[in-house]
Design a protein around this motif. Structure first.
Motif, PDB file in Angstrom:
ATOM      1  N   LYS A 222      -4.352  14.896  35.518  1.00 15.29           N
ATOM      2  CA  LYS A 222      -3.688  15.076  34.218  1.00 15.29           C
ATOM      3  C   LYS A 222      -4.441  16.008  33.273  1.00 15.29           C
ATOM      4  N   ASP A 223      -5.736  16.141  33.455  1.00 19.56           N
ATOM      5  CA  ASP A 223      -6.524  17.045  32.614  1.00 19.56           C
ATOM      6  C   ASP A 223      -6.634  18.446  33.206  1.00 19.56           C
ATOM      7  N   GLN A 224      -5.863  18.698  34.267  1.00 25.22           N
ATOM      8  CA  GLN A 224      -5.890  19.998  34.942  1.00 25.22           C
ATOM      9  C   GLN A 224      -4.513  20.648  34.923  1.00 25.22           C
ATOM     10  N   ASN A 225      -3.845  20.585  33.765  1.00 23.18           N
ATOM     11  CA  ASN A 225      -2.515  21.184  33.590  1.00 23.18           C
ATOM     12  C   ASN A 225      -1.494  20.671  34.604  1.00 23.18           C
ATOM     13  N   PHE A 226      -1.497  19.353  34.776  1.00 21.96           N
ATOM     14  CA  PHE A 226      -0.564  18.712  35.699  1.00 21.96           C
ATOM     15  C   PHE A 226       0.016  17.474  35.022  1.00 21.96           C
ATOM     16  N   VAL A 227       1.302  17.250  35.234  1.00 19.95           N
ATOM     17  CA  VAL A 227       1.954  16.053  34.698  1.00 19.95           C
ATOM     18  C   VAL A 227       3.014  15.561  35.678  1.00 19.95           C
ATOM     19  N   ILE A 228       3.222  14.264  35.673  1.00 22.24           N
ATOM     20  CA  ILE A 228       4.290  13.635  36.447  1.00 22.24           C
ATOM     21  C   ILE A 228       5.302  13.104  35.447  1.00 22.24           C
ATOM     22  N   ILE A 229       6.570  13.274  35.742  1.00 23.92           N
ATOM     23  CA  ILE A 229       7.635  12.709  34.913  1.00 23.92           C
ATOM     24  C   ILE A 229       8.552  11.896  35.813  1.00 23.92           C
ATOM     25  N   GLY A 230       8.700  10.619  35.474  1.00 22.56           N
ATOM     26  CA  GLY A 230       9.548   9.723  36.245  1.00 22.56           C
ATOM     27  C   GLY A 230      10.899   9.519  35.581  1.00 22.56           C
ATOM     28  N   PHE A 231      11.946   9.544  36.399  1.00 19.14           N
ATOM     29  CA  PHE A 231      13.314   9.315  35.942  1.00 19.14           C
ATOM     30  C   PHE A 231      13.910   8.147  36.716  1.00 19.14           C
ATOM     31  N   PRO A 232      13.913   6.952  36.127  1.00 20.39           N
ATOM     32  CA  PRO A 232      14.540   5.819  36.810  1.00 20.39           C
ATOM     33  C   PRO A 232      16.028   6.082  37.038  1.00 20.39           C
ATOM     34  N   THR A 233      16.509   5.604  38.176  1.00 21.96           N
ATOM     35  CA  THR A 233      17.931   5.737  38.484  1.00 21.96           C
ATOM     36  C   THR A 233      18.395   4.515  39.263  1.00 21.96           C
ATOM     37  N   ASN A 234      19.633   4.179  39.077  1.00 24.75           N
ATOM     38  CA  ASN A 234      20.231   3.052  39.793  1.00 24.75           C
ATOM     39  C   ASN A 234      21.230   3.569  40.831  1.00 24.75           C
ATOM     40  N   ASP A 235      21.070   4.818  41.234  1.00 22.83           N
ATOM     41  CA  ASP A 235      22.056   5.491  42.094  1.00 22.83           C
ATOM     42  C   ASP A 235      22.010   5.093  43.566  1.00 22.83           C
ATOM     43  N   PHE A 236      20.936   4.479  44.016  1.00 27.42           N
ATOM     44  CA  PHE A 236      20.797   4.185  45.437  1.00 27.42           C
ATOM     45  C   PHE A 236      20.736   2.673  45.648  1.00 27.42           C
ATOM     46  N   MET A 237      21.849   2.109  46.057  1.00 26.89           N
ATOM     47  CA  MET A 237      21.975   0.678  46.353  1.00 26.89           C
ATOM     48  C   MET A 237      21.548  -0.201  45.169  1.00 26.89           C
ATOM     49  N   SER A 238      21.800   0.270  43.956  1.00 27.42           N
ATOM     50  CA  SER A 238      21.515  -0.504  42.730  1.00 27.42           C
ATOM     51  C   SER A 238      20.087  -1.042  42.717  1.00 27.42           C
ATOM     52  N   GLN A 239      19.123  -0.160  43.034  1.00 28.13           N
ATOM     53  CA  GLN A 239      17.738  -0.597  43.147  1.00 28.13           C
ATOM     54  C   GLN A 239      16.943  -0.487  41.839  1.00 28.13           C
ATOM     55  N   ASP A 240      17.617  -0.168  40.746  1.00 32.47           N
ATOM     56  CA  ASP A 240      16.979  -0.213  39.435  1.00 32.47           C
ATOM     57  C   ASP A 240      18.011  -0.640  38.391  1.00 32.47           C
ATOM     58  N   PRO A 241      18.471  -1.900  38.480  1.00 29.79           N
ATOM     59  CA  PRO A 241      19.543  -2.361  37.599  1.00 29.79           C
ATOM     60  C   PRO A 241      19.101  -2.695  36.176  1.00 29.79           C
ATOM     61  N   GLY A 242      17.801  -2.786  35.938  1.00 29.77           N
ATOM     62  CA  GLY A 242      17.303  -3.233  34.638  1.00 29.77           C
ATOM     63  C   GLY A 242      17.516  -2.237  33.519  1.00 29.77           C
ATOM     64  N   SER A 243      17.262  -2.716  32.299  1.00 25.61           N
ATOM     65  CA  SER A 243      17.320  -1.858  31.112  1.00 25.61           C
ATOM     66  C   SER A 243      16.064  -0.973  31.072  1.00 25.61           C
ATOM     67  N   ASN A 244      16.078   0.011  30.195  1.00 26.44           N
ATOM     68  CA  ASN A 244      14.893   0.858  30.038  1.00 26.44           C
ATOM     69  C   ASN A 244      13.675   0.013  29.673  1.00 26.44           C
ATOM     70  N   GLU A 245      13.852  -0.966  28.811  1.00 26.29           N
ATOM     71  CA  GLU A 245      12.741  -1.837  28.405  1.00 26.29           C
ATOM     72  C   GLU A 245      12.194  -2.606  29.602  1.00 26.29           C
ATOM     73  N   GLU A 246      13.089  -3.150  30.430  1.00 24.09           N
ATOM     74  CA  GLU A 246      12.657  -3.907  31.615  1.00 24.09           C
ATOM     75  C   GLU A 246      11.945  -3.003  32.621  1.00 24.09           C
ATOM     76  N   ILE A 247      12.445  -1.798  32.793  1.00 26.02           N
ATOM     77  CA  ILE A 247      11.819  -0.849  33.721  1.00 26.02           C
ATOM     78  C   ILE A 247      10.430  -0.478  33.216  1.00 26.02           C
ATOM     79  N   ALA A 248      10.303  -0.179  31.933  1.00 29.42           N
ATOM     80  CA  ALA A 248       9.005   0.189  31.354  1.00 29.42           C
ATOM     81  C   ALA A 248       8.002  -0.949  31.542  1.00 29.42           C
ATOM     82  N   GLU A 249       8.428  -2.170  31.282  1.00 27.24           N
ATOM     83  CA  GLU A 249       7.543  -3.329  31.430  1.00 27.24           C
ATOM     84  C   GLU A 249       7.134  -3.511  32.891  1.00 27.24           C
TER      85      GLU A 249
END
Length: 186
Positions: free
Chosen positions: A79-106
């Motif tokens: 992260k200190d070498q001009n690199f970043v990861i960005i995660g995008f939760p999705t429920n598009d594949f067999m409903s494997q992320d059904p939670g709210s943004n708050e639940e996912i963050a937790e």
């Protein structure tokens, strides 16, 4: 060049100008997008100019979910070498992320100690696909190629100029040699 008909101006554009306009419209990068963070704030991707970016669609209830641990380790290491990861939760594949943004963050924080930027849950395939993922997956937007989202944890490696360099299969682990070599510029 223009012509007048009945008091109305009708503008015509020559082919050279039309091609330049089309080239400008099609010359997009990830920097042309703003997304919503998992906490509801606007995140302007242009703030990442000059960094290598790994964009990954995630899910909390997937066989590949343990990749969060490796993604976080990778983020901490580079992260200190001009690199970043960005995660995008999705429920598009067999409903494997059904939670709210708050639940996912937790979930991400408690189970994997995720500190890399997580965005609000989005759609990454189909008719409702988020505009960023339209850019990432459709040649008509990215001017490179069409890319299918195979499953959760597909990785898009974005160059410092905001364009796609590589697309990595979901099954390739975040600490794979090809990803490390890309980050390190080998």
């Amino acid at each position: 060049m223009f012509a007048c008909f009945g008091g109305k101006k009708i503008y015509t554009v020559d082919e050279t100008t039309k091609n330049k306009i089309t080239d400008m419209e099609n010359n997009k990068t990830i920097y042309d997008f703003k997304v919503e963070t998992i906490t509801g704030e606007t995140f302007d991707l242009s703030s990442l100019k000059g960094k290598k970016v790994l964009i990954v669609n995630t899910a909390s209830k997937c066989g590949l979910t343990p990749q969060f641990e490796q993604l976080e380790a990778l983020y901490q290491k580079y992260k200190d070498q001009n690199f970043v990861i960005i995660g995008f939760p999705t429920n598009d594949f067999m409903s494997q992320d059904p939670g709210s943004n708050e639940e996912i963050a937790e979930f991400c924080k408690l189970n994997y100690g995720v500190t890399f930027p997580m965005m609000a849950k989005i759609v990454v395939k189909g008719k409702e696909k988020h505009p960023l993922y339209q850019y990432l997956t459709e040649k008509s937007h990215n001017q490179i190629d069409d890319f299918d989202i195979e499953w959760n944890f597909q990785k898009f490696l974005i160059n410092e100029d905001g364009t796609i360099d590589k697309v990595i299969s979901p099954r390739v682990l975040p600490d794979a040699k090809e990803i490390i070599d890309w980050i390190e510029g080998k």
